[in-house]
Design an enzyme around this catalytic site. Sequence first.
Site, PDB file in Angstrom:
ATOM      1  N   ARG A  93       0.855  -1.203   0.000  1.00 14.19           N
ATOM      2  CA  ARG A  93       0.000   0.000   0.000  1.00 14.19           C
ATOM      3  C   ARG A  93       0.889   1.250   0.000  1.00 14.19           C
ATOM      4  O   ARG A  93       0.527   2.296  -0.507  1.00 14.19           O
ATOM      5  CB  ARG A  93      -0.961  -0.006   1.191  1.00 14.19           C
ATOM      6  N   TYR A  97     -12.068  19.870 -15.696  1.00  7.53           N
ATOM      7  CA  TYR A  97     -12.718  18.563 -15.755  1.00  7.53           C
ATOM      8  C   TYR A  97     -13.857  18.539 -14.734  1.00  7.53           C
ATOM      9  O   TYR A  97     -13.646  18.793 -13.556  1.00  7.53           O
ATOM     10  CB  TYR A  97     -11.692  17.461 -15.492  1.00  7.53           C
ATOM     11  N   ASP A 128      -3.428  20.430 -13.416  1.00  2.85           N
ATOM     12  CA  ASP A 128      -3.866  19.166 -14.009  1.00  2.85           C
ATOM     13  C   ASP A 128      -3.306  19.135 -15.432  1.00  2.85           C
ATOM     14  O   ASP A 128      -3.779  19.864 -16.305  1.00  2.85           O
ATOM     15  CB  ASP A 128      -5.404  19.083 -13.998  1.00  2.85           C
ATOM     16  N   LYS A 136      -5.577   8.533 -19.255  1.00  2.00           N
ATOM     17  CA  LYS A 136      -5.716   9.159 -20.585  1.00  2.00           C
ATOM     18  C   LYS A 136      -4.443   8.933 -21.405  1.00  2.00           C
ATOM     19  O   LYS A 136      -4.095   7.806 -21.683  1.00  2.00           O
ATOM     20  CB  LYS A 136      -6.058  10.636 -20.415  1.00  2.00           C
TER      21      LYS A 136
END
Length: 394
Positions: free
Chosen positions: A52, A105, A178, A203
Site C-alpha cells: 500500500r 474537468y 492538471d 488518458k
Amino acid sequence: MKGQNLSPETLVAQAMGEIDPTSGAVTPPISLSTTFEQAADGSYHQGRVYSRADNPTYEQAERMLAMLEGAGGGCLLFGSGMAAATAVFQALVPGDHVVVARVLYWGVRKWLAEFGLSWGLDVAFVDTADLDAVKAAIRPGVTRLVWVETPANPTWEITDLAAVCDLAHAAGARVAVDNTVPTPVLTRPIALGADLVVHSATKYLNGHSDVLAGAVLSARNDPFWQRIRSWRRTGGAVPGPFEAWLLVRGMRTLFLRVERASRSASTVAQHFEKHPALRAVLYPGLPSHPGHAIAARQMTGGFGGMLSIRMAGGAAAAQAALAAVKVFKRATSLGGVESLIEHRSSVEGPSSPVPDDLLRLSIGIESVGDLIADLEVALDAARSTASGSGAPDK
Ligand SMILES: Cc1ncc(COP(=O)(O)O)c(C=O)c1O
C-alpha cells in the site's frame, strides 16, 4: 543510463533503461507481492514493507513520470485521476482557501461541490485565463492553493501558467496543474513555476483506454508533499501492480502517440474551422482561439489532441452528428489511440455548464484522412436533420 544526459524521449522509450537484475529482462517484470521480507535484524533490505506504501512496479512508472515532468520531489501513483486530484485537496485542512479554475474537468468541480465544501474548504471558482480575476481572487497569506487545468475541458481555454504561478507565489499560495490533456510532451508546468502536477494517467499517459490510474508529482520534497505521501500510504488509493505495469508500457510510446494525435487534431481543426454546419471549432492551435498566443509560447511542439466543435444547428444537430459517425467511437474519456466523440453536456448531466451544441473530440492515431471523411459525413447528416426539423440555433 545515469550520467549520459539522454533526452526524455530516449529515457521513456527504454523505461529509463532499467534491466531486471535477476533475469536480465529488458521488459520489466510485474511485482505482485503485497509484502516484503524483513531481515533477521528487523531491517528491510530495500526499505519496502507493504505495497500500500511501496511497490517496485509503481516505482518504475513513478520514476518515468517524475523524469518527464522534471519533478524533483517525486511522483506518486494513485488508483485514478480523481484519487490523485482529491489527494491534493484532502491534504489541505478545513478553512483553507483555494482558487479553482472555473473551466475544468467536471469531476473535480463536482467533487469540490459535493465533498470539498463539506470538508471545510473555502473554494473560489474563477476564470484563470483572466489574470486580473485570478489576482482579485487570491487572498495573500490566506489562499493555500490555486488549481489550474490548461487546455481546460471541454472548451480548451488556455491559462498562462508562469503568470498564475507568479501571482500565487507572491501571495504565499502553491499552484497545482492538471496536466492530463497536454501531457509533459507538450507542457511542463514545473518548469513554468508550478508546485504540483496532477494526471489522470487513464488518458494519454497509458494511452490505450485499458487502465484507470492517476498521479501527483511535486516540484520539491516539502511538508505538503509528505502529507500527500502519507495520505496515499494510509488512505490506500493505489492502483494494482498490473495497472502500473501497463502504464509503464503505455508511457514508452507517449511521445509518438501525443505528437501524432496533436498533429492530426490540428489538421482536423483547420479543415473544419469554416464548415457551414459549425458555429465554432474550439482548438488552441487555431489563431482564432483567444488563448492561441499563450498556448504557442507555453506549449512545446503542438496544441494537443483534444478539440470541440459547436454545431450551428444546436443540440439536435449535435445528436444527429453523434449518431452518424462510424470511425469515431461514441464514448467518454480521452487520450487513447482510438478517436472518441461525446456530447459533453449529456455526459456531465443537468448541472453542466457546457453548451448543448458542443461535441468533444479526442483525436487518436488513426489516418487523419479517415477521421476527416467520417466527420464530413456526420456533419452532412446533421445539416440535413437540422434543416428538416428546423432546429433552433441556440
Ligand atoms: C483533465 C482530467 N483530469 C482528471 C480526470 C479524472 O481522471 P480519472 O477518470 O482517471 O479518475 C479526467 C477524466 O476524464 C480528466 O479528463
